[in-house]
Design an enzyme around this catalytic site. Structure first.
Site, mmCIF file in Angstrom:
data_model
loop_
_atom_site.group_PDB
_atom_site.id
_atom_site.type_symbol
_atom_site.label_atom_id
_atom_site.label_comp_id
_atom_site.label_asym_id
_atom_site.label_seq_id
_atom_site.Cartn_x
_atom_site.Cartn_y
_atom_site.Cartn_z
ATOM 1 N N ASN A 1 1.666 -6.445 -5.167
ATOM 2 C CA ASN A 1 1.917 -5.335 -4.236
ATOM 3 C C ASN A 1 0.639 -4.559 -3.922
ATOM 4 O O ASN A 1 0.496 -3.394 -4.214
ATOM 5 C CB ASN A 1 3.023 -4.409 -4.764
ATOM 6 C CG ASN A 1 2.755 -3.900 -6.163
ATOM 7 O OD1 ASN A 1 2.077 -4.528 -6.952
ATOM 8 N ND2 ASN A 1 3.320 -2.740 -6.471
ATOM 9 N N ASP B 1 2.352 -3.097 -17.487
ATOM 10 C CA ASP B 1 2.621 -2.614 -16.126
ATOM 11 C C ASP B 1 1.564 -1.579 -15.722
ATOM 12 O O ASP B 1 1.870 -0.566 -15.083
ATOM 13 C CB ASP B 1 4.031 -2.025 -16.010
ATOM 14 C CG ASP B 1 4.472 -1.820 -14.560
ATOM 15 O OD1 ASP B 1 3.847 -2.384 -13.659
ATOM 16 O OD2 ASP B 1 5.442 -1.070 -14.343
ATOM 17 N N HIS C 1 -2.706 5.525 -10.482
ATOM 18 C CA HIS C 1 -2.837 6.373 -9.300
ATOM 19 C C HIS C 1 -3.833 7.479 -9.632
ATOM 20 O O HIS C 1 -4.048 7.794 -10.810
ATOM 21 C CB HIS C 1 -1.492 6.994 -8.909
ATOM 22 C CG HIS C 1 -0.422 6.002 -8.582
ATOM 23 N ND1 HIS C 1 -0.334 5.366 -7.375
ATOM 24 C CD2 HIS C 1 0.605 5.525 -9.335
ATOM 25 C CE1 HIS C 1 0.713 4.548 -7.372
ATOM 26 N NE2 HIS C 1 1.295 4.621 -8.558
ATOM 27 N N ARG D 1 -4.726 -3.215 -7.848
ATOM 28 C CA ARG D 1 -4.802 -2.451 -6.591
ATOM 29 C C ARG D 1 -5.717 -3.019 -5.511
ATOM 30 O O ARG D 1 -5.840 -2.403 -4.441
ATOM 31 C CB ARG D 1 -5.216 -1.002 -6.874
ATOM 32 C CG ARG D 1 -4.347 -0.251 -7.878
ATOM 33 C CD ARG D 1 -2.916 -0.189 -7.459
ATOM 34 N NE ARG D 1 -2.133 0.786 -8.220
ATOM 35 C CZ ARG D 1 -0.819 0.806 -8.245
ATOM 36 N NH1 ARG D 1 -0.117 -0.095 -7.569
ATOM 37 N NH2 ARG D 1 -0.174 1.721 -8.938
ATOM 38 N N HIS E 1 11.349 -7.350 -11.021
ATOM 39 C CA HIS E 1 11.582 -5.909 -11.184
ATOM 40 C C HIS E 1 13.047 -5.702 -10.859
ATOM 41 O O HIS E 1 13.467 -5.810 -9.698
ATOM 42 C CB HIS E 1 10.696 -5.109 -10.236
ATOM 43 C CG HIS E 1 10.881 -3.626 -10.354
ATOM 44 N ND1 HIS E 1 9.830 -2.764 -10.589
ATOM 45 C CD2 HIS E 1 11.984 -2.839 -10.273
ATOM 46 C CE1 HIS E 1 10.287 -1.522 -10.646
ATOM 47 N NE2 HIS E 1 11.604 -1.551 -10.457
#
Length: 446
Positions: A96, A305, A309, A66, A181
Site C-alpha cells: 500500500n 506491521d 507516520h 512507504r 488484513h
C-alpha cells in the site's frame, strides 16, 4: 589439513526451536558450513560470542516502508537500516504505497529501488484488487515476491477487496499462501459515525471486535471452499483465536508485539494518537488471550506491521489521525524483555521469528541455524538492560510508542549471509541486501 573459514562465531549459546547449546559456528561465503567445536580451526574473522546468544536471523514478515510515494514517513533505505539496528535480517514489505504494488511493473520497480540501498534482505507483497486478478499469478511467481496481500478492511487507493466474491476470485487465481488484513469493511462503514472527535478511545468502538471476528469467519469459510492457504495478519481478539485454533488446516496466524504489550484504555490515555493502529489495541482480556494462543502454538509468526507516520500526522485529532506505528527496530528488545519476564521461552521467540516464517512462506535457505543455510544471525545480550528512546529509533518518522520502555535483552550484532551489517549499535555495511528466495519461485542458480 587445518580447516579454514571466512567467519567463526566462537563460544556463543546457539538457540534453535529445539533448545540451546554453547558451541561454535563456521561460515564460508554466505552459508553455515560447520557447527560444533572449531577450536582447531582458523578464520579470516573470529567473533567472540562468549556470554551472548546467537539466534537464527530474525525475520519481520510485515512492514510498510512507504516507498514510493509516501517516503516522507519512511523509505526502503531508512526502514532497512532501522531493522538492521534492531537485529532484523530480512523484511517483507507491504503493497500500500503510492502507486500501489498491483502490477508486475510496480513489483519490478520496488525490487529495483531496493537494490544497493537496503542493508538487509527483503521481499515484497503483491497487492490484490478487484481489477488485477488476472496478473496476480504472474506477480506471485516473481522471484522476490513473498505472496499476495489482501485488505478486506479499509486501506489506501484501490487496495480493498471487501466482498466474498472478490476474495474468492483472488484465492482461485493464485497458488501460494495469501496474507489478509481481516476486518469487515461493511461493518466499519456502518460504524464510522461512532468516531468521537479527539477521542482515541472511540477507535475500538468504530473498529470493534465483531468487525474482526465476522471478517475472519467469512475468510475461513471462503478459504476452505477454495482449498487455499491463508495467513491472517495481526490478530487482535480473543474470539478470533478460538476460530483460528480450529483452522490450522488452512490458516496460519500472526500477532504483533504491540497487541502483546500495550492494552486499552491505558495506551490511549498515555499515547493518544500514537497508539492508533488497525486493527486497534484492545482491552486486557484480548491481550491475555493472545498470550495464551501464542504459548499454545496457535500463533505461527510474530511480526511488527511497522507502519510509520510523522509526529505531525499522529498529533491530528481523532479520527483525522492516521493509523499505524513503527516497530521493526523494537521487535527484538521488546520481545526479549517478555522472555526475561517469563511470558515466553527464548526457543518460542526463535520459532515465531525465524522457523515460523520459513515454514509459512516457504523460505528456500533462511530461518534455521543449520549447515547449508544462509549465515543469518541475530546476536543478543540477554542480560543487557537499555531504555528504548525515540533518539535510538532510526525510523524516519522520529518516534516510537515504546519510548521509555526499560528493556532487558538487546541486539548487539546483525549478520546477513555471513557479513556483519550491525555491530555494537553501528551500521558497518550498507546496501548489501538481496531479495529473499522462496521455494515456490526458485530460479536456476549459476
Amino acid at each position: 589439513m587445518k580447516k579454514t573459514f571466512d567467519l567463526i562465531l566462537r563460544g556463543g549459546t546457539v538457540v534453535t526451536p529445539g533448545g540451546q547449546t554453547r558451541t561454535d559456528i563456521g561460515v564460508r561465503g554466505e552459508r553455515i558450513v560447520a557447527i560444533g567445536d572449531l577450536s582447531g580451526t582458523s578464520a579470516g574473522e573470529t567473533y567472540d560470542a562468549i556470554g551472548l546468544h546467537i539466534l537464527p536471523g530474525v525475520i519481520d514478515s510485515q512492514v510498510h516502508f512507504r516507498e514510493p510515494g509516501l517516503d516522507w514517513k519512511e523509505d526502503l533505505e531508512t526502514g532497512a537500516r532501522s531493522a538492521a539496528l534492531g537485529g532484523v535480517v530480512a523484511v517483507f514489505e507491504m503493497p500500500n504505497t503510492n502507486p500501489s504494488t498491483t502490477s508486475p511493473e510496480m513489483l519490478a520497480d520496488k525490487l529495483a529501488r531496493a537494490k544497493g540501498r537496503m542493508d538487509i534482505d527483503h521481499a515484497f507483497y503483491a497487492g490484490a484488487t478487484h481489477h488485477n486478478v488476472g496478473v496476480l499469478a504472474e506477480m506471485e511467481a516473481t522471484p522476490g515476491c513473498c505472496g499476495v496481500k489482501v485488505f478486506m478492511g479499509a486501506s489506501t487507493g484501490d487496495l480493498l477487496v471487501q466482498d466474498d466474491e472478490g476474495v474468492e476470485a483472488v484465492l482461485r487465481a493464485i497458488k501460494r499462501r495469501a496474507a489478509f488484513h481481516s476486518e469487515d469493511e461493511y461493518r466499519l462503514a456502518e460504524r464510522r459515525e461512532l468516531a468521537v472527535t479527539g477521542d482515541w478511545q472511540s477507535h475500538i468502538v468504530v473498529r470493534d471486535v465483531e468487525a474482526a471476528v465476522s471478517s475472519t469467519r467469512r475468510l475461513l469459510r471462503i478459504a476452505r471452499a477454495c482449498g487455499k492457504r491463508i495467513h491472517v495478519l495481526h490478530i487482535s481478539t480473543a474470539e478470533e483465536m478460538e476460530l483460528l485454533r480450529d483452522a490450522k488446516d488452512v490458516a496460519s496466524v500472526e500477532v504483533l508485539p504491540n497487541h502483546l504489550t500495550l492494552a486499552a484504555p491505558d495506551c490511549y490515555d498515555r499515547l493518544k494518537g500514537f497508539a492508533q493502529q488497525n486493527p486497534p489495541l484492545r482491552e486486557q482480556r484480548h491481550q491475555d488471550a493472545l498470550w495464551r494462543a501464542l504459548n499454545a502454538g496457535i500463533v505461527d509468526v510474530l511480526a511488527t506491521d511497522h507502519a510509520p507516520h510523522t509526529i505531525e500526522e499522529k498529533e491530528r485529532p481523532y479520527p483525522a489521525s492516521p493509523s499505524g506505528m513503527p516497530g521493526v527496530q523494537t521487535l527484538v528488545p521488546v520481545m526479549l524483555t517478555h522472555v526475561n519476564d517469563g511470558k515466553l521461552s527464548l526457543q518460542r521467540f526463535v520459532e515465531l521469528t525465524s522457523a515460523g516464517p520459513q515454514r509459512v512462506f516457504g523460505l528456500a535457505d533462511k530461518g534455521r541455524i543449520a549447515e547449508g543455510y544462509h549465515a543469518d544471525f541475530t546476536v543478543v545480550d540477554l542480560k543487557r538492560k537499555e531504555t528504548i528512546t525515540a533518539e535510538w529509533s532510526k525510523s524516519k518518522c522520529g518516534w516510537t510508542q515504546f519510548d521509555g520502555f526499560e528493556a532487558t535483552g538487546w541486539p548487539v550484532a546483525t549478520i546477513v549471509r555471513g557479513g556483519f551489517v550491525m555491530r555494537d549499535g553501528e551500521i558497518v555495511a550498507r546496501g548489501g541486501g538481496k531479495p529473499v528466495r522462496f521455494n515456490e519461485t526458485l530460479e536456476p542458480q549459476a
